[in-house]
Design a protein around this motif. Structure first.
Motif, PDB file in Angstrom:
ATOM      1  N   GLU A  22     -41.471  13.561 -61.330  1.00 43.88           N
ATOM      2  CA  GLU A  22     -39.907  13.886 -62.136  1.00 43.88           C
ATOM      3  C   GLU A  22     -39.185  15.046 -61.137  1.00 43.88           C
ATOM      4  O   GLU A  22     -37.957  15.026 -60.946  1.00 43.88           O
ATOM      5  CB  GLU A  22     -39.887  14.334 -63.485  1.00 43.88           C
ATOM      6  N   GLU A  23     -39.921  15.985 -60.784  1.00 38.13           N
ATOM      7  CA  GLU A  23     -39.385  17.074 -60.189  1.00 38.13           C
ATOM      8  C   GLU A  23     -38.788  16.784 -58.739  1.00 38.13           C
ATOM      9  O   GLU A  23     -37.837  17.282 -58.459  1.00 38.13           O
ATOM     10  CB  GLU A  23     -40.404  18.442 -59.921  1.00 38.13           C
ATOM     11  N   SER A  24     -39.354  16.030 -58.226  1.00 39.37           N
ATOM     12  CA  SER A  24     -39.182  15.390 -56.923  1.00 39.37           C
ATOM     13  C   SER A  24     -38.028  14.588 -56.844  1.00 39.37           C
ATOM     14  O   SER A  24     -36.893  14.760 -55.944  1.00 39.37           O
ATOM     15  CB  SER A  24     -40.288  14.684 -56.071  1.00 39.37           C
ATOM     16  N   VAL A  25     -38.012  13.773 -57.642  1.00 39.33           N
ATOM     17  CA  VAL A  25     -36.850  12.927 -57.945  1.00 39.33           C
ATOM     18  C   VAL A  25     -35.470  13.681 -58.190  1.00 39.33           C
ATOM     19  O   VAL A  25     -34.457  13.314 -57.747  1.00 39.33           O
ATOM     20  CB  VAL A  25     -37.235  11.536 -58.787  1.00 39.33           C
ATOM     21  N   ASN A  26     -35.647  14.609 -59.337  1.00 35.85           N
ATOM     22  CA  ASN A  26     -34.506  15.415 -59.655  1.00 35.85           C
ATOM     23  C   ASN A  26     -33.995  16.238 -58.363  1.00 35.85           C
ATOM     24  O   ASN A  26     -32.802  16.028 -58.203  1.00 35.85           O
ATOM     25  CB  ASN A  26     -34.953  16.417 -60.862  1.00 35.85           C
ATOM     26  N   ALA A  27     -34.907  16.712 -57.575  1.00 35.51           N
ATOM     27  CA  ALA A  27     -34.531  17.551 -56.232  1.00 35.51           C
ATOM     28  C   ALA A  27     -33.902  16.454 -55.248  1.00 35.51           C
ATOM     29  O   ALA A  27     -32.526  16.930 -55.081  1.00 35.51           O
ATOM     30  CB  ALA A  27     -35.876  18.205 -55.722  1.00 35.51           C
TER      31      ALA A  27
END
Length: 75
Positions: free
Chosen positions: A7-12
């Motif tokens: 989730e963190e990578s996709v949001n970034a």
């Protein structure tokens, strides 16, 4: 390039796509030319927002990663 789907990578990645200054057209590969980069980004962002974390829609994430990689080549 390794693609990350947490989730963190996709949001970034989505934040990058929303704020990146991209040309109207981009040649991703010999066989792939994006004629309207803004529309391309919006279509992929819409898929991600509607379906994440469904793995069936990972290609939308991959397309944004590839666009980012191409954009960073030109910097």
């Amino acid at each position: 390039m390794e693609y990350k789907y947490d989730e963190e990578s996709v949001n970034a990645l989505m934040k990058w796509a929303e704020n990146a200054q991209l040309p109207k057209e981009v040649q991703l590969s010999e066989a792939e030319k994006i004629m309207d980069t803004k529309q391309y980004v919006q279509a992929n962002l819409s898929d991600i927002r509607a379906h994440y974390p469904d793995e069936f829609y990972n290609p939308a994430i991959q397309r944004l990663y590839r666009l980012k990689s191409k954009a960073e080549e030109g910097e």
